[in-house]
Scaffold this motif. Structure first.
Motif, PDB file in Angstrom:
ATOM      1  N   ALA A   7       0.836  -1.213   0.000  1.00 38.05           N
ATOM      2  CA  ALA A   7       0.000   0.000   0.000  1.00 38.05           C
ATOM      3  C   ALA A   7       0.864   1.253   0.000  1.00 38.05           C
ATOM      4  O   ALA A   7       0.576   2.225  -0.706  1.00 38.05           O
ATOM      5  CB  ALA A   7      -0.939  -0.006   1.203  1.00 38.05           C
ATOM      6  N   ASP A   8       1.952   1.239   0.774  1.00 44.53           N
ATOM      7  CA  ASP A   8       2.863   2.387   0.796  1.00 44.53           C
ATOM      8  C   ASP A   8       3.546   2.581  -0.556  1.00 44.53           C
ATOM      9  O   ASP A   8       3.757   3.716  -0.996  1.00 44.53           O
ATOM     10  CB  ASP A   8       3.908   2.220   1.902  1.00 44.53           C
ATOM     11  N   VAL A  10       2.196   1.777  -3.413  1.00 41.63           N
ATOM     12  CA  VAL A  10       1.152   2.340  -4.278  1.00 41.63           C
ATOM     13  C   VAL A  10       1.011   3.839  -4.034  1.00 41.63           C
ATOM     14  O   VAL A  10       0.855   4.614  -4.973  1.00 41.63           O
ATOM     15  CB  VAL A  10      -0.197   1.604  -4.076  1.00 41.63           C
ATOM     16  N   VAL A  11       1.080   4.265  -2.774  1.00 39.31           N
ATOM     17  CA  VAL A  11       1.025   5.706  -2.463  1.00 39.31           C
ATOM     18  C   VAL A  11       2.182   6.440  -3.128  1.00 39.31           C
ATOM     19  O   VAL A  11       1.991   7.508  -3.726  1.00 39.31           O
ATOM     20  CB  VAL A  11       1.034   5.950  -0.936  1.00 39.31           C
ATOM     21  N   HIS A  14       1.517   6.619  -6.788  1.00 34.27           N
ATOM     22  CA  HIS A  14       0.443   7.588  -7.017  1.00 34.27           C
ATOM     23  C   HIS A  14       0.990   9.020  -6.948  1.00 34.27           C
ATOM     24  O   HIS A  14       0.669   9.868  -7.790  1.00 34.27           O
ATOM     25  CB  HIS A  14      -0.644   7.383  -5.968  1.00 34.27           C
ATOM     26  N   LEU A  57      -5.554   3.618  -8.677  1.00 33.62           N
ATOM     27  CA  LEU A  57      -4.515   3.486  -7.658  1.00 33.62           C
ATOM     28  C   LEU A  57      -5.076   3.722  -6.256  1.00 33.62           C
ATOM     29  O   LEU A  57      -4.629   3.101  -5.287  1.00 33.62           O
ATOM     30  CB  LEU A  57      -3.362   4.449  -7.939  1.00 33.62           C
ATOM     31  N   THR A  58      -6.062   4.611  -6.141  1.00 33.48           N
ATOM     32  CA  THR A  58      -6.716   4.838  -4.851  1.00 33.48           C
ATOM     33  C   THR A  58      -7.433   3.574  -4.406  1.00 33.48           C
ATOM     34  O   THR A  58      -7.316   3.153  -3.251  1.00 33.48           O
ATOM     35  CB  THR A  58      -7.714   6.012  -4.947  1.00 33.48           C
ATOM     36  N   GLU A  61      -4.863   0.997  -3.309  1.00 33.85           N
ATOM     37  CA  GLU A  61      -4.267   1.315  -2.011  1.00 33.85           C
ATOM     38  C   GLU A  61      -5.240   1.012  -0.875  1.00 33.85           C
ATOM     39  O   GLU A  61      -4.870   0.401   0.131  1.00 33.85           O
ATOM     40  CB  GLU A  61      -3.851   2.786  -1.952  1.00 33.85           C
ATOM     41  N   ARG A  65      -4.730  -1.632   2.136  1.00 38.53           N
ATOM     42  CA  ARG A  65      -4.779  -1.218   3.539  1.00 38.53           C
ATOM     43  C   ARG A  65      -5.856  -1.996   4.294  1.00 38.53           C
ATOM     44  O   ARG A  65      -5.667  -2.340   5.459  1.00 38.53           O
ATOM     45  CB  ARG A  65      -5.020   0.287   3.653  1.00 38.53           C
ATOM     46  N   PHE A  78      -7.729  10.129  -3.159  1.00 39.54           N
ATOM     47  CA  PHE A  78      -6.335  10.089  -2.724  1.00 39.54           C
ATOM     48  C   PHE A  78      -5.830  11.486  -2.357  1.00 39.54           C
ATOM     49  O   PHE A  78      -5.221  11.687  -1.311  1.00 39.54           O
ATOM     50  CB  PHE A  78      -5.494   9.510  -3.867  1.00 39.54           C
TER      51      PHE A  78
END
Length: 115
Positions: A7-8, A10-11, A14, A57-58, A61, A65, A78
């Protein structure tokens, strides 16, 4: 733990995607492939703003999570989720839309100016 790390990542991707959409024209004026990819990304960003969709992507993520810890998931977009944490203000949807239109216009100007 792997879901949180993913997830991190992906952030980060993004964030880099948003930076590319903002500054991509500076590279796109030199390289046609970058220009095509950049303009396609801007069109996609504009479309998801018009239809009030969230970036894939949101969704990815949030899903990651949720798999790690359901309490870490959030709803919404996001950009406001992370920007609010930085500047402690809420951004209305119309503000993001206006910024998207401005970004598309600026990039169109950049590409036309270099001809």
């Amino acid at each position: 733990m792997p879901y949180k790390i993913l997830a991190d990542i992906v952030v980060l991707i993004h964030f880099l995607w948003i930076v590319f959409l903002i500054f991509g024209a500076f590279i796109g004026v030199k390289y046609k492939a970058v220009k095509i990819f950049h303009i396609s990304g801007l069109i996609f960003a504009f479309i998801i703003q018009i239809f009030d969709w969230y970036c894939p992507l949101t969704h990815l993520e949030v899903w990651l999570r949720t798999k790690h810890d359901p309490a870490l998931a959030y709803t919404g977009s996001f950009i406001p989720h992370y920007i609010e944490k930085i500047v402690y203000i809420e951004l209305p949807r119309y503000t993001i839309f206006i910024l998207t239109v401005f970004l598309c216009g600026f990039n169109a100007w950049m590409y036309r100016r270099k001809r």
